[in-house]
Design an enzyme around this catalytic site. Structure first.
Site, PDB file in Angstrom:
ATOM      1  CE  LYS A  13      -2.131  -0.745   3.942  1.00  0.00           C
ATOM      2  NZ  LYS A  13      -1.595  -2.012   4.401  1.00  0.00           N
ATOM      3  NE  ARG A  88      -4.180  -1.093   9.487  1.00  0.00           N
ATOM      4  CZ  ARG A  88      -3.092  -0.518   8.984  1.00  0.00           C
ATOM      5  NH1 ARG A  88      -3.077   0.758   8.697  1.00  0.00           N
ATOM      6  NH2 ARG A  88      -2.009  -1.240   8.787  1.00  0.00           N
ATOM      7  NE  ARG A 160       6.376  -0.333   9.789  1.00  0.00           N
ATOM      8  CZ  ARG A 160       5.204  -0.270   9.174  1.00  0.00           C
ATOM      9  NH1 ARG A 160       5.095   0.357   8.026  1.00  0.00           N
ATOM     10  NH2 ARG A 160       4.144  -0.848   9.692  1.00  0.00           N
ATOM     11  NE  ARG A 171       1.789  -4.526  11.093  1.00  0.00           N
ATOM     12  CZ  ARG A 171       2.703  -4.075  10.243  1.00  0.00           C
ATOM     13  NH1 ARG A 171       3.937  -4.520  10.315  1.00  0.00           N
ATOM     14  NH2 ARG A 171       2.384  -3.187   9.347  1.00  0.00           N
TER      15      ARG A 171
HETATM   16  P1  AMP Z   1       0.958   0.741   8.681  1.00  0.00           P
HETATM   17  O1  AMP Z   1       2.194   1.533   8.506  1.00  0.00           O
HETATM   18  O2  AMP Z   1      -0.205   1.256   7.856  1.00  0.00           O
HETATM   19  O3  AMP Z   1       1.156  -0.743   8.509  1.00  0.00           O
HETATM   20  O4  AMP Z   1       0.484   0.970  10.207  1.00  0.00           O
HETATM   21  C1  AMP Z   1       1.308   0.573  11.292  1.00  0.00           C
HETATM   22  C2  AMP Z   1       0.461   0.353  12.520  1.00  0.00           C
HETATM   23  O5  AMP Z   1      -0.205   1.585  12.882  1.00  0.00           O
HETATM   24  C3  AMP Z   1      -0.666  -0.658  12.359  1.00  0.00           C
HETATM   25  O6  AMP Z   1      -0.222  -1.996  12.533  1.00  0.00           O
HETATM   26  C4  AMP Z   1      -1.624  -0.209  13.458  1.00  0.00           C
HETATM   27  O7  AMP Z   1      -1.181  -0.633  14.727  1.00  0.00           O
HETATM   28  C5  AMP Z   1      -1.501   1.316  13.407  1.00  0.00           C
HETATM   29  N1  AMP Z   1      -2.498   1.879  12.476  1.00  0.00           N
HETATM   30  C6  AMP Z   1      -2.283   2.438  11.252  1.00  0.00           C
HETATM   31  N2  AMP Z   1      -3.433   2.832  10.683  1.00  0.00           N
HETATM   32  C7  AMP Z   1      -4.423   2.503  11.563  1.00  0.00           C
HETATM   33  C8  AMP Z   1      -5.836   2.630  11.558  1.00  0.00           C
HETATM   34  N3  AMP Z   1      -6.497   3.153  10.519  1.00  0.00           N
HETATM   35  N4  AMP Z   1      -6.506   2.204  12.651  1.00  0.00           N
HETATM   36  C9  AMP Z   1      -5.873   1.689  13.706  1.00  0.00           C
HETATM   37  N5  AMP Z   1      -4.554   1.510  13.777  1.00  0.00           N
HETATM   38  C10 AMP Z   1      -3.820   1.907  12.712  1.00  0.00           C
END
Ligand code: AMP
Length: 219
Positions: A13, A88, A160, A171
């Protein structure tokens, strides 16, 4: 143009969102990046968000939605935006729809990137991200020009914390439980466009651009 990109963690993404936001000239808004920024800044909200993120769990809806609303209200989002990683959950999508309705804003499309779990686990093991601009690389499939250094800003690439295998599996579990119902949700609204996220990065970007053109989202 107002777009959302959804898909499992590691589906690509972020990488596609960077390409598309450049091509379409709309801001790329990643809730994950916003959370990482506030964690780095050590704010109160950052400390709260970190306690969920490091376990592979979602940050509570209320906090996430308020962060997105604040960001969308900024001037640079007037002509459009590309949301990456939000919504999400169904409550996030419903509350976001209410916010969009109240502000007379219409979504143009929701891009769904599809990738199987075993591919995702392999991808996440090799993923490296820039600490400063957030761009993603992969040690085999999308390496930076110089080892460990971001092509764009020259800063160090890091793994990360939540890309550790146990966290990745958690996740993925969270994704299936909380996020996959959004596929139906946006399908019913006739907004969903599906893409195979296992192709070469540029090929997928081109396919997305072509479909957006066909849907006459892009002029
Ligand atoms: P990402 O970089 O999009 O994979 O996001 C990293 C982490 O941030 C995720 O595993 C969640 O813990 C948190 N996160 C990101 N976007 C959301 C969302 N829309 N709702 C809740 N938690 C989020």
């Amino acid at each position: 143009m107002r777009l959302i990109i959804i898909g499992a963690p590691g589906a690509g993404k972020g990488t596609q969102a960077v390409n598309l936001s450049e091509r379409l000239n709309v801001p790329h808004i990643s809730t994950g990046d916003i959370f990482r920024e506030i964690i780095e800044a050590g704010t109160h909200l950052g400390i709260e968000a970190k306690s969920y993120i490091e376990k592979g769990l979602l940050v509570p809806d209320e906090l996430t939605i308020s962060i997105v609303k604040d960001r969308i209200a900024k001037d640079d989002c007037k002509e459009g935006f590309l949301l990456d990683g939000f919504p999400r959950t169904i409550p996030q999508a419903e509350q976001f729809d209410e916010f969009l309705d109240n502000n007379d804003i219409k979504l143009d499309a929701v891009i769904n990137l599809e990738v199987l779990d075993d591919v995702i686990v392999k991808r996440m093991e090799g993923r490296r991200v820039c600490k400063v601009c957030g761009r993603s690389y992969h040690i085999y499939s999308n390496p930076p020009k110089a080892n460990g250094v971001c092509d764009f800003c020259g800063k160090q690439l890091v793994i990360r914390d939540d890309d550790k295998k146990e966290t990745v599996l958690e996740r993925l579990k969270t994704y299936y439980e909380k996020t996959t119902p959004l596929i139906d949700y946006y399908e019913k609204k006739k907004l969903l466009l599906h893409f195979d996220g296992t192709k070469a990065i540029s090929e997928t970007t081109e396919e997305i651009m072509e479909r957006l053109l066909k849907k006459q989202v892009v002029s």
